[in-house]
Motif scaffolding. Structure first.
Motif, mmCIF file in Angstrom:
data_model
loop_
_atom_site.group_PDB
_atom_site.id
_atom_site.type_symbol
_atom_site.label_atom_id
_atom_site.label_comp_id
_atom_site.label_asym_id
_atom_site.label_seq_id
_atom_site.Cartn_x
_atom_site.Cartn_y
_atom_site.Cartn_z
ATOM 1 N N LEU A 8 0.845 -1.192 0.000
ATOM 2 C CA LEU A 8 0.000 0.000 0.000
ATOM 3 C C LEU A 8 0.885 1.248 0.000
ATOM 4 O O LEU A 8 0.645 2.197 -0.753
ATOM 5 N N ARG A 9 1.903 1.233 0.842
ATOM 6 C CA ARG A 9 2.834 2.359 0.915
ATOM 7 C C ARG A 9 3.602 2.526 -0.394
ATOM 8 O O ARG A 9 3.833 3.660 -0.860
ATOM 9 N N LEU A 10 3.995 1.414 -1.009
ATOM 10 C CA LEU A 10 4.714 1.472 -2.281
ATOM 11 C C LEU A 10 3.844 2.083 -3.380
ATOM 12 O O LEU A 10 4.327 2.857 -4.205
ATOM 13 N N GLY A 11 2.558 1.725 -3.398
ATOM 14 C CA GLY A 11 1.631 2.295 -4.374
ATOM 15 C C GLY A 11 1.467 3.791 -4.177
ATOM 16 O O GLY A 11 1.492 4.573 -5.133
ATOM 17 N N PHE A 12 1.315 4.194 -2.913
ATOM 18 C CA PHE A 12 1.178 5.620 -2.577
ATOM 19 C C PHE A 12 2.433 6.386 -2.975
ATOM 20 O O PHE A 12 2.358 7.451 -3.602
ATOM 21 N N ASP A 13 3.605 5.842 -2.619
ATOM 22 C CA ASP A 13 4.871 6.510 -2.923
ATOM 23 C C ASP A 13 5.118 6.601 -4.419
ATOM 24 O O ASP A 13 5.689 7.591 -4.910
ATOM 25 N N HIS A 14 4.685 5.574 -5.155
ATOM 26 C CA HIS A 14 4.929 5.544 -6.593
ATOM 27 C C HIS A 14 4.206 6.677 -7.309
ATOM 28 O O HIS A 14 4.800 7.364 -8.150
ATOM 29 N N ILE A 15 2.926 6.885 -6.985
ATOM 30 C CA ILE A 15 2.159 7.908 -7.710
ATOM 31 C C ILE A 15 2.461 9.320 -7.216
ATOM 32 O O ILE A 15 2.265 10.292 -7.928
ATOM 33 N N THR A 16 2.960 9.446 -5.986
ATOM 34 C CA THR A 16 3.257 10.785 -5.447
ATOM 35 C C THR A 16 4.731 11.142 -5.546
ATOM 36 O O THR A 16 5.130 12.226 -5.119
ATOM 37 N N ASP A 17 5.538 10.250 -6.098
ATOM 38 C CA ASP A 17 6.974 10.480 -6.200
ATOM 39 C C ASP A 17 7.267 11.593 -7.219
ATOM 40 O O ASP A 17 6.959 11.439 -8.406
ATOM 41 N N PRO A 18 7.845 12.711 -6.786
ATOM 42 C CA PRO A 18 8.126 13.825 -7.704
ATOM 43 C C PRO A 18 9.075 13.453 -8.833
ATOM 44 O O PRO A 18 9.033 14.062 -9.902
ATOM 45 N N SER A 19 9.930 12.454 -8.619
ATOM 46 C CA SER A 19 10.878 12.064 -9.661
ATOM 47 C C SER A 19 10.201 11.294 -10.796
ATOM 48 O O SER A 19 10.721 11.218 -11.904
ATOM 49 N N GLY A 20 9.020 10.724 -10.525
ATOM 50 C CA GLY A 20 8.247 10.069 -11.573
ATOM 51 C C GLY A 20 6.928 10.803 -11.727
ATOM 52 O O GLY A 20 5.867 10.285 -11.434
ATOM 53 N N TYR A 21 7.041 12.051 -12.182
ATOM 54 C CA TYR A 21 5.911 12.987 -12.090
ATOM 55 C C TYR A 21 4.883 12.873 -13.218
ATOM 56 O O TYR A 21 3.940 13.651 -13.275
ATOM 57 N N ASP A 22 5.064 11.906 -14.126
ATOM 58 C CA ASP A 22 4.135 11.824 -15.256
ATOM 59 C C ASP A 22 2.695 11.568 -14.811
ATOM 60 O O ASP A 22 1.747 12.196 -15.318
ATOM 61 N N HIS A 23 2.508 10.656 -13.852
ATOM 62 C CA HIS A 23 1.150 10.364 -13.386
ATOM 63 C C HIS A 23 0.560 11.547 -12.611
ATOM 64 O O HIS A 23 -0.635 11.813 -12.687
ATOM 65 N N ILE A 24 1.421 12.269 -11.886
ATOM 66 C CA ILE A 24 0.967 13.471 -11.175
ATOM 67 C C ILE A 24 0.464 14.503 -12.184
ATOM 68 O O ILE A 24 -0.588 15.116 -11.994
ATOM 69 N N LEU A 25 1.217 14.674 -13.268
ATOM 70 C CA LEU A 25 0.824 15.628 -14.304
ATOM 71 C C LEU A 25 -0.545 15.291 -14.880
ATOM 72 O O LEU A 25 -1.363 16.180 -15.135
ATOM 73 N N PHE A 26 -0.794 13.982 -15.087
ATOM 74 C CA PHE A 26 -2.074 13.579 -15.661
ATOM 75 C C PHE A 26 -3.225 13.924 -14.721
ATOM 76 O O PHE A 26 -4.253 14.459 -15.154
ATOM 77 N N VAL A 27 -3.073 13.629 -13.438
ATOM 78 C CA VAL A 27 -4.129 13.927 -12.460
ATOM 79 C C VAL A 27 -4.357 15.436 -12.375
ATOM 80 O O VAL A 27 -5.497 15.898 -12.290
ATOM 81 N N VAL A 28 -3.269 16.215 -12.414
ATOM 82 C CA VAL A 28 -3.390 17.676 -12.392
ATOM 83 C C VAL A 28 -4.163 18.160 -13.616
ATOM 84 O O VAL A 28 -5.042 19.030 -13.508
ATOM 85 N N ALA A 29 -3.850 17.603 -14.785
ATOM 86 C CA ALA A 29 -4.544 17.984 -16.016
ATOM 87 C C ALA A 29 -6.031 17.646 -15.940
ATOM 88 O O ALA A 29 -6.882 18.417 -16.397
#
Length: 202
Positions: A8-29
């Motif tokens: 669960l922690r790994l999943g949370f860290d993966h999507i919120t990790d600034p170094s892998g920001y592609d998924h963050i960008l999609f949610v922001v969009a």
């Protein structure tokens, strides 16, 4: 620590990790055209994305579908760019029917692009699983972690939007264009620098 909590922690860290920001960008969009008052619409939109990535995350992790990892790594920033560009033309419809059609279109887009992002998530999860005897529990925990992380990002974006629009009193259109423009620019950079695309062009 229980394995469920670890994944669960790994999943949370993966999507919120600034170094892998592609998924963050999609949610922001996805959230860029909405305000805090429209949180229900955003929740439905994010749920559509979750359904999409949950399906392919499960299928790919269970090795029921196969694909080129390099192609998915190219398609993910393309989905971000498309979502950001669509935002440039977004107008809040006044008629109820038009509004419903517009929303269904965005939900369908989120679901479709979620399928692509799910395959990207599975690459990371498969590298973690190794020789796990059963992957059902880690898969569920990882997906739940992704969802929690996703909701944290959405909450942050909507709260920031509230500050900009309701406290600073900035223009909603300007805010949407600025956020979507930044996301589009970063997505375009990811596409241009993608190694698989470079190989295809050669």
């Amino acid at each position: 620590m229980d394995d469920f909590i670890i994944y669960l922690r790994l999943g949370f860290d993966h999507i919120t990790d600034p170094s892998g920001y592609d998924h963050i960008l999609f949610v922001v969009a996805l959230c860029a055209v909405y305000t805090l008052r429209q949180w229900r619409q955003v929740l439905i939109l994010v749920t559509a994305f979750t359904i999409g990535h949950s399906i392919t995350l499960a299928l790919a992790t269970l090795q029921l579908i196969h694909y080129k990892t390099q192609l998915i790594e190219l398609l993910i920033p393309i989905t971000i760019l498309i979502t950001a560009v669509v935002n440039f033309f977004f107008q809040e419809p006044k008629a109820r029917f038009t509004k419903a059609v517009n929303q269904r279109g965005r939900y369908s887009l989120a679901l479709l692009f979620g399928l692509i992002h799910g395959m990207g998530f599975s690459n990371y999860l498969r590298s973690l699983l190794g020789r796990e005897a059963s992957i059902v529990k880690p898969l569920l925990a990882f997906n739940l972690g992704l969802e929690i992380g996703q909701l944290v990002i959405v909450s942050f974006v909507l709260l920031l939007t509230y500050v900009i629009l309701d406290i600073v009193h900035s223009s909603r259109l300007r805010w949407t264009l600025v956020v979507s423009g930044i996301v589009a620019g970063m997505a375009l950079s990811l596409i241009i620098n993608n190694e698989y695309l470079s190989e295809l062009i050669k």
